[in-house]
Motif scaffolding. Sequence first.
Motif, PDB file in Angstrom:
ATOM      1  N   PRO A  21      -2.615 -16.138  -0.052  1.00  0.00           N
ATOM      2  CA  PRO A  21      -3.695 -15.840  -0.258  1.00  0.00           C
ATOM      3  C   PRO A  21      -3.253 -14.605  -1.144  1.00  0.00           C
ATOM      4  O   PRO A  21      -2.722 -13.866  -0.001  1.00  0.00           O
ATOM      5  N   VAL A  22      -4.588 -13.823  -1.528  1.00  0.00           N
ATOM      6  CA  VAL A  22      -3.980 -12.786  -1.787  1.00  0.00           C
ATOM      7  C   VAL A  22      -5.183 -11.905  -2.018  1.00  0.00           C
ATOM      8  O   VAL A  22      -6.623 -12.124  -2.282  1.00  0.00           O
ATOM      9  N   VAL A  23      -5.517 -10.868  -1.491  1.00  0.00           N
ATOM     10  CA  VAL A  23      -7.328 -10.023  -0.804  1.00  0.00           C
ATOM     11  C   VAL A  23      -6.920  -8.842  -1.426  1.00  0.00           C
ATOM     12  O   VAL A  23      -5.492  -7.814  -0.886  1.00  0.00           O
ATOM     13  N   VAL A  24      -7.451  -8.700  -2.792  1.00  0.00           N
ATOM     14  CA  VAL A  24      -6.999  -6.981  -3.187  1.00  0.00           C
ATOM     15  C   VAL A  24      -7.756  -6.308  -2.416  1.00  0.00           C
ATOM     16  O   VAL A  24      -8.779  -6.158  -2.695  1.00  0.00           O
ATOM     17  N   LEU A  25      -7.042  -4.976  -1.910  1.00  0.00           N
ATOM     18  CA  LEU A  25      -8.176  -3.878  -0.855  1.00  0.00           C
ATOM     19  C   LEU A  25      -7.934  -3.143  -1.439  1.00  0.00           C
ATOM     20  O   LEU A  25      -6.713  -2.062  -1.464  1.00  0.00           O
ATOM     21  N   THR A  26      -8.306  -1.937  -2.393  1.00  0.00           N
ATOM     22  CA  THR A  26      -8.108  -1.066  -2.954  1.00  0.00           C
ATOM     23  C   THR A  26      -9.284  -0.070  -3.214  1.00  0.00           C
ATOM     24  O   THR A  26     -11.024  -0.881  -3.661  1.00  0.00           O
ATOM     25  N   SER A  27      -9.062   1.206  -4.082  1.00  0.00           N
ATOM     26  CA  SER A  27     -10.654   2.377  -3.979  1.00  0.00           C
ATOM     27  C   SER A  27     -11.112   1.919  -4.975  1.00  0.00           C
ATOM     28  O   SER A  27     -11.760   2.299  -5.096  1.00  0.00           O
TER      29      SER A  27
ATOM     30  N   VAL B  41     -12.546  -0.799   9.374  1.00  0.00           N
ATOM     31  CA  VAL B  41     -12.074  -1.532  10.483  1.00  0.00           C
ATOM     32  C   VAL B  41     -12.822  -2.883  10.448  1.00  0.00           C
ATOM     33  O   VAL B  41     -12.638  -4.471  10.407  1.00  0.00           O
ATOM     34  N   ASP B  42     -14.503  -3.052   9.694  1.00  0.00           N
ATOM     35  CA  ASP B  42     -14.631  -3.763   9.652  1.00  0.00           C
ATOM     36  C   ASP B  42     -14.302  -4.302   8.444  1.00  0.00           C
ATOM     37  O   ASP B  42     -14.934  -5.552   8.702  1.00  0.00           O
ATOM     38  N   ILE B  43     -14.215  -4.272   6.993  1.00  0.00           N
ATOM     39  CA  ILE B  43     -13.527  -4.627   5.920  1.00  0.00           C
ATOM     40  C   ILE B  43     -12.521  -5.751   6.329  1.00  0.00           C
ATOM     41  O   ILE B  43     -12.537  -7.036   6.105  1.00  0.00           O
TER      42      ILE B  43
ATOM     43  N   LYS C 125     -12.184  -0.555  -0.416  1.00  0.00           N
ATOM     44  CA  LYS C 125     -11.861   0.617   0.145  1.00  0.00           C
ATOM     45  C   LYS C 125     -13.514   1.229   0.434  1.00  0.00           C
ATOM     46  O   LYS C 125     -13.722   1.606   0.109  1.00  0.00           O
ATOM     47  N   PRO C 126     -13.585   1.415   2.320  1.00  0.00           N
ATOM     48  CA  PRO C 126     -14.512   1.671   2.814  1.00  0.00           C
ATOM     49  C   PRO C 126     -14.372   3.406   2.884  1.00  0.00           C
ATOM     50  O   PRO C 126     -12.611   3.587   3.622  1.00  0.00           O
ATOM     51  N   VAL C 127     -15.180   4.688   2.717  1.00  0.00           N
ATOM     52  CA  VAL C 127     -14.008   5.553   3.134  1.00  0.00           C
ATOM     53  C   VAL C 127     -14.266   6.040   4.131  1.00  0.00           C
ATOM     54  O   VAL C 127     -13.165   7.107   4.791  1.00  0.00           O
ATOM     55  N   ASP C 128     -14.867   5.680   5.355  1.00  0.00           N
ATOM     56  CA  ASP C 128     -15.254   5.879   6.244  1.00  0.00           C
ATOM     57  C   ASP C 128     -13.943   4.619   7.330  1.00  0.00           C
ATOM     58  O   ASP C 128     -14.452   3.320   7.038  1.00  0.00           O
ATOM     59  N   PHE C 129     -13.906   4.877   8.813  1.00  0.00           N
ATOM     60  CA  PHE C 129     -12.955   4.241  10.020  1.00  0.00           C
ATOM     61  C   PHE C 129     -13.529   2.790   9.965  1.00  0.00           C
ATOM     62  O   PHE C 129     -13.097   2.294   9.784  1.00  0.00           O
ATOM     63  N   ASP C 130     -15.046   3.108  11.016  1.00  0.00           N
ATOM     64  CA  ASP C 130     -15.561   1.926  11.138  1.00  0.00           C
ATOM     65  C   ASP C 130     -15.924   0.396  10.166  1.00  0.00           C
ATOM     66  O   ASP C 130     -15.754  -0.036   9.960  1.00  0.00           O
TER      67      ASP C 130
ATOM     68  N   GLU D  33       0.980  -0.894   0.322  1.00  0.00           N
ATOM     69  CA  GLU D  33       0.308  -0.089  -0.432  1.00  0.00           C
ATOM     70  C   GLU D  33       0.802   1.467   0.241  1.00  0.00           C
ATOM     71  O   GLU D  33       1.346   1.318   0.531  1.00  0.00           O
ATOM     72  N   ASP D  34       0.795   2.378  -0.580  1.00  0.00           N
ATOM     73  CA  ASP D  34       1.488   3.470  -1.078  1.00  0.00           C
ATOM     74  C   ASP D  34       0.916   4.548  -0.240  1.00  0.00           C
ATOM     75  O   ASP D  34       1.443   5.047  -0.284  1.00  0.00           O
ATOM     76  N   ASN D  35      -0.541   4.668   0.251  1.00  0.00           N
ATOM     77  CA  ASN D  35      -1.169   5.662   1.233  1.00  0.00           C
ATOM     78  C   ASN D  35      -1.307   5.467   2.672  1.00  0.00           C
ATOM     79  O   ASN D  35      -1.090   4.337   3.064  1.00  0.00           O
ATOM     80  N   PRO D  36      -0.314   6.694   3.039  1.00  0.00           N
ATOM     81  CA  PRO D  36       0.588   6.352   4.615  1.00  0.00           C
ATOM     82  C   PRO D  36      -0.891   6.308   4.930  1.00  0.00           C
ATOM     83  O   PRO D  36      -1.143   5.056   6.353  1.00  0.00           O
ATOM     84  N   GLY D  37      -2.159   6.983   4.653  1.00  0.00           N
ATOM     85  CA  GLY D  37      -3.400   7.197   5.665  1.00  0.00           C
ATOM     86  C   GLY D  37      -4.222   5.493   6.165  1.00  0.00           C
ATOM     87  O   GLY D  37      -4.525   4.994   6.855  1.00  0.00           O
ATOM     88  N   ASP D  38      -4.343   5.046   4.609  1.00  0.00           N
ATOM     89  CA  ASP D  38      -4.509   3.732   4.476  1.00  0.00           C
ATOM     90  C   ASP D  38      -3.312   2.477   5.451  1.00  0.00           C
ATOM     91  O   ASP D  38      -3.791   1.803   6.090  1.00  0.00           O
ATOM     92  N   VAL D  39      -2.588   2.635   5.459  1.00  0.00           N
ATOM     93  CA  VAL D  39      -1.416   1.713   6.289  1.00  0.00           C
ATOM     94  C   VAL D  39      -1.793   2.548   7.274  1.00  0.00           C
ATOM     95  O   VAL D  39      -2.371   1.545   8.229  1.00  0.00           O
ATOM     96  N   LYS D  40      -2.026   3.358   7.936  1.00  0.00           N
ATOM     97  CA  LYS D  40      -2.290   3.510   9.211  1.00  0.00           C
ATOM     98  C   LYS D  40      -4.684   2.572   9.805  1.00  0.00           C
ATOM     99  O   LYS D  40      -4.080   2.439  10.544  1.00  0.00           O
TER     100      LYS D  40
END
Length: 148
Positions: free
Chosen positions: A94-100, A129-131, A121-126, A16-23
């Motif tokens: 196993p590979v899970v594609v997790l993308t926007s 977390v659920d995903i 990827k959902p846009v909200d934190f909750d 993942e190259d997006n630091p926000g998504d890493v966090k």
Amino acid sequence: MTDTDEGRPVEILLAEDNPGDVKLTEKALEKGKVLNNLHVVNDGVEALAFLRQEGEYGDVPRPDLLLLDLNMPRKGGQEVLEAMKGDESLRRIPVVVLTSSEAEEDIIESYDLHANAYLTKPVDFDGFVDIVSSVEEFFLTVVKRPPK
């Protein structure tokens, strides 16, 4: 927190190259039920080097799961997926594609390249977390993985 059948933490590679998504992923996994070690790479070239244990990644553990973003610099997620699934030593990870991306062609191509799952990827934190919790629950506690 639980661990693997072998009594060790689960090794997860996040490409993942997006630091926000890493966090967000780090926080979601911290809330999870499975003891894990999260390793992060920022592009597809690094992802393949990590998976192949090349160069600076010579001593890293083999991942039990790859969370893969499609839109990364140097080498995109689908190129990583294609290289992995064409490599006998990596194809069982196993590979899970997790993308926007919600693009139908990205979904089709990812499954054609043998992704195990495709999640937007959902846009909200909750929601995020659920995903991640669902991925953790299914791929790390329910699914039987091949031996390393």
